[in-house]
Design an enzyme around this catalytic site. Structure first.
Site, PDB file in Angstrom:
ATOM      1  N   GLY A  40       4.354 109.396 131.083  1.00 49.14           N
ATOM      2  CA  GLY A  40       2.891 109.450 131.174  1.00 49.14           C
ATOM      3  C   GLY A  40       2.324 109.906 132.506  1.00 49.14           C
ATOM      4  O   GLY A  40       1.223 110.464 132.544  1.00 49.14           O
ATOM      5  N   GLU A  77       1.909 105.718 138.678  1.00 46.56           N
ATOM      6  CA  GLU A  77       1.806 105.301 137.272  1.00 46.56           C
ATOM      7  C   GLU A  77       0.496 105.823 136.676  1.00 46.56           C
ATOM      8  O   GLU A  77      -0.493 106.018 137.385  1.00 46.56           O
ATOM      9  CB  GLU A  77       1.884 103.751 137.220  1.00 46.56           C
ATOM     10  CG  GLU A  77       1.700 103.125 135.857  1.00 46.56           C
ATOM     11  CD  GLU A  77       2.785 103.492 134.842  1.00 46.56           C
ATOM     12  OE1 GLU A  77       3.017 104.684 134.611  1.00 46.56           O
ATOM     13  OE2 GLU A  77       3.368 102.559 134.250  1.00 46.56           O
ATOM     14  N   ASP A 137      -1.210  98.078 132.042  1.00 46.02           N
ATOM     15  CA  ASP A 137      -1.719  97.337 130.891  1.00 46.02           C
ATOM     16  C   ASP A 137      -1.341  95.861 131.084  1.00 46.02           C
ATOM     17  O   ASP A 137      -2.023  95.131 131.797  1.00 46.02           O
ATOM     18  CB  ASP A 137      -1.076  97.972 129.651  1.00 46.02           C
ATOM     19  CG  ASP A 137      -1.625  97.472 128.350  1.00 46.02           C
ATOM     20  OD1 ASP A 137      -2.847  97.400 128.209  1.00 46.02           O
ATOM     21  OD2 ASP A 137      -0.829  97.159 127.443  1.00 46.02           O
ATOM     22  N   PHE A 186      -7.414 101.672 123.834  1.00 46.84           N
ATOM     23  CA  PHE A 186      -6.223 102.511 123.932  1.00 46.84           C
ATOM     24  C   PHE A 186      -6.659 103.944 124.210  1.00 46.84           C
ATOM     25  O   PHE A 186      -7.477 104.505 123.485  1.00 46.84           O
ATOM     26  CB  PHE A 186      -5.397 102.441 122.639  1.00 46.84           C
ATOM     27  CG  PHE A 186      -4.004 102.953 122.830  1.00 46.84           C
ATOM     28  CD1 PHE A 186      -3.019 102.139 123.360  1.00 46.84           C
ATOM     29  CD2 PHE A 186      -3.693 104.280 122.523  1.00 46.84           C
ATOM     30  CE1 PHE A 186      -1.738 102.620 123.584  1.00 46.84           C
ATOM     31  CE2 PHE A 186      -2.412 104.767 122.746  1.00 46.84           C
ATOM     32  CZ  PHE A 186      -1.431 103.937 123.274  1.00 46.84           C
ATOM     33  N   VAL A 187      -6.131 104.519 125.287  1.00 42.07           N
ATOM     34  CA  VAL A 187      -6.570 105.855 125.686  1.00 42.07           C
ATOM     35  C   VAL A 187      -5.422 106.864 125.617  1.00 42.07           C
ATOM     36  O   VAL A 187      -4.251 106.508 125.773  1.00 42.07           O
ATOM     37  CB  VAL A 187      -7.173 105.852 127.112  1.00 42.07           C
ATOM     38  CG1 VAL A 187      -8.504 105.129 127.134  1.00 42.07           C
ATOM     39  CG2 VAL A 187      -6.229 105.242 128.137  1.00 42.07           C
TER      40      VAL A 187
END
Ligand code: IMP
Length: 167
Positions: free
Chosen positions: A38, A92, A96, A145-146
């Site tokens: 990510g 990062e 979460d 949530f993206v």
């Protein structure tokens, strides 16, 4: 999907983080450790705005048994470099529950680096299962949530140039 953070705002967030990091690391030569997958888009934008000497490496981890509640993580791909005595900056995309980063940070700290700090583009503090604070945070977001800008949902939507709420 609803846009949460536009391309223009992302640029501003990355610039703000780069300014802080440039100030703090101006006399250092850190290793940026990106967490796969990510963080790659954020890392590539961030590093191009850093004006000190740096090295990069990547690490990949997953939680055991596919659950993020176990509190244990498994390293799927480790960094290749020796971080002993070095300044390490973990990069990062989003924090979460905090479980991944708190474990990864402990693993890297056990290898004798001089410092280990964390920069995250996004932070969802309301979702924490463990106490964890990043040193540099682009933006705090609500519990949603993206996807986009490297973030995925089942490996999809990473290539979006903006960040959207996935429903
Ligand atoms: P944590 O261990 O729960 O903090 O997990 C962080 C990781 O979960 C991030 O690196 C992402 O891969 C993933 N993640 C958490 N929230 C989201 C989200 O809203 N969209 C996409 N991935 C997410």
């Amino acid at each position: 999907m609803k846009t949460l953070i536009s391309e223009k705002e992302i640029k501003q967030l990355v610039k703000k983080l780069a300014d802080q990091i440039n100030f703090d690391y101006k006399d250092k030569k850190p290793i940026l450790v990106g967490i796969l997958k990510g963080s790659i888009v954020f890392m590539s934008d961030l590093m191009r705005q850093l004006d000190f000497d740096l090295e990069i490496d990547f690490i990949s981890a997953s939680s055991y048994g596919g659950t993020k509640t176990s509190g244990e993580i498994k390293i799927l791909k480790d960094i290749n470099c020796d971080i002993k005595g070095r300044d390490v900056l973990i990069v990062e995309d989003i924090i979460d529950t905090g479980l991944t980063l708190s474990h990864l940070k402990k693993i890297l700290e056990s290898r004798g680096p001089k410092t280990v700090k964390v920069v995250t583009l996004l932070d969802k503090p309301s979702r924490r299962k463990i106490k964890f604070k990043a040193d540099y945070v682009g933006k705090v977001i609500e519990d949603c949530f993206v996807v986009g800008y490297g973030l995925d949902c089942d490996e999809k939507h990473r290539q979006l140039p903006y960040i959207a709420i996935f429903k």
